[in-house]
Scaffold this active site. Structure first.
Site, PDB file in Angstrom:
ATOM      1  N   HIS A   1      -9.338  45.061  40.181  1.00 46.21           N
ATOM      2  CA  HIS A   1      -9.562  44.052  39.139  1.00 46.21           C
ATOM      3  C   HIS A   1      -9.534  44.689  37.747  1.00 46.21           C
ATOM      4  O   HIS A   1      -8.875  44.176  36.835  1.00 46.21           O
ATOM      5  CB  HIS A   1     -10.910  43.358  39.364  1.00 46.21           C
TER       6      HIS A   1
ATOM      7  N   ARG B   1      -4.722  44.593  27.639  1.00 44.84           N
ATOM      8  CA  ARG B   1      -4.265  45.698  26.784  1.00 44.84           C
ATOM      9  C   ARG B   1      -2.868  46.135  27.232  1.00 44.84           C
ATOM     10  O   ARG B   1      -2.666  47.269  27.675  1.00 44.84           O
ATOM     11  CB  ARG B   1      -5.241  46.883  26.870  1.00 44.84           C
TER      12      ARG B   1
END
Ligand code: MN
Length: 401
Positions: free
Chosen positions: A118, A127
């Site tokens: 995860h 990101r």
């Protein structure tokens, strides 16, 4: 006397014996356990034998605070009393006739981020320009944040779509309104039974003396609000509007046969997190979206152990208290159909999943999500956690804007 259904297959046999708080028709809340489809009133069955008023209470906190030794004793007594397959009529209630309540008063709520799959997926999504999806600290400490205890609700409670600020990457400024990227996080929650004093960390090897039990947890998440607010101090209003837990707390004492070795921790952890054999739990989870299973997250894949989470949470001298809830973080496995959040399952909304013939990404008003879990028991019978279910309802009128 009332008969108990001890036939195999319910997930609520004598190897489980979870604790919950219920009201019988017209009665006040009290502590019970569940056998098959029967809720057994412990304030009647056990009375004050294990402490005055511990079961005639509207939360598990008084019982949990009696400590590990007492938990063992009560569980043994319960098994002996229930093994005969019958209880007094005054202690037996059909499950469908009772109302289940939030099982314990949540003291503090801390949510961790213990799944490498995860955390890596979210790193790639949040990101995308960073070649390394995990931040440098991730394999050295169980990353977590302090959540909101007051919005933890019991399974079956409606979830109002949160409103807040969001700003897309190309928007000139933030806008206010109902979240358009409402998501779930399939997690387990661990409940602290007996606390620790301020200034005295819980040793990692002693964590099991403090952890009372486990629940299924849905950490509802508004991804648009989260994405705009979370730098630099972490999740806040994108998470704090509601977190749903299952009504039954499965005792850690029932999960002995479910213990498994963690996936290898590399690099080695610092001494205060070190266990000779760090353990995880072989819990199978399932996520249903409007009644259709869309994911089966495997808890055994988690990188950090619940014991390490508790040791880390207290290593600075912060106390833990009866009723503290430690969320595991979203449970995701390596495969797509094992991802425990829709932002991962649909890869940021770009790869919809089909639900009832419709391509779906985030939650719409009227959607219901049910997360269930079960674990192996000591025999052939599995141990069910029940479920954490919630329906999304539309935002009410807003004054802000
Ligand atoms: Mn979470």
């Amino acid at each position: 006397m009332s008969d108990l259904d001890l036939t195999a297959g319910s997930g609520f046999g004598l190897d489980n014996l979870p604790y919950g708080v219920f009201s019988p028709p017209g009665g006040a809340p009290r502590v019970g356990t569940r056998v098959g489809g029967t809720v057994v009133d412990l304030s009647v069955l056990l009375g004050d034998e294990f402490g005055e008023g511990v079961f005639a209470a509207d939360s598990l906190n008084p019982f949990m605070a009696t400590g590990h030794h007492r938990w063992v004793e009560v569980r043994g007594t319960l098994r002996d009393l229930l093994a005969g397959g019958e209880v007094p009529d005054s202690a037996a209630h059909p499950l469908e006739r009772v109302r289940m309540h939030l099982p314990f008063e949540v003291a503090d709520y801390v949510d961790f981020y213990a799944s490498e799959h995860h955390a890596s997926n979210l790193g790639r999504l949040f990101r995308p320009d960073n070649p390394e999806p995990l931040l440098p600290n991730w394999k050295h400490l169980p990353v977590g944040y302090h959540g909101r205890a007051g919005s933890v609700v019991v399974s079956g409670t409606d979830v109002v779509r949160p409103s807040g600020q969001r700003k897309g990457p190309d928007d000139p400024g933030p806008v206010f309104g109902p979240s358009v990227r409402l998501d779930i996080e399939a997690e387990l929650g661990f409940v602290v039974g007996s606390g620790s004093p301020l200034g005295t960390p819980v040793e990692v090897a002693a964590a099991e003396q403090h952890l009372f039990g486990a629940v299924v947890l849905n950490d509802w998440s508004a991804r648009d609000i989260q994405a705009w607010e979370y730098v630099p101090l972490g999740p806040h209003l994108g998470k704090s509007f509601a977190s749903t837990i299952s009504a039954w707390v499965v005792p850690m004492l029932a999960l002995g046969a479910a213990k498994v070795d963690l996936p290898r921790q590399d690099p080695p952890v610092l001494d205060y997190l070190h266990l000779a054999r760090p353990w995880g739990l072989d819990v199978d989870m399932a996520v249903e979206w409007n009644g259709q299973v869309v994911s089966r997250p495997p808890y055994r894949e988690m990188y950090w152990s619940p014991a390490q989470m508790l040791a880390h949470m207290t290593v600075n001298g912060a106390p833990c208290r009866t009723g503290d809830l430690l969320g595991s973080g979203t449970v995701s496995g390596p495969d797509r159909h094992q991802r425990g959040a829709f932002i991962e399952l649909t890869w940021g909304g770009k790869e919809p999943v089909m639900v009832a013939g419709e391509p779906r990404t985030f939650l719409l008003d009227g959607d219901t999500v049910t997360i269930s879990a079960s674990a192996p028991g000591p025999g052939t019978e599995r141990i069910s956690f029940g479920e954490a279910t919630g329906r999304v309802v539309a935002s009410g009128p807003r004054r802000a804007g």
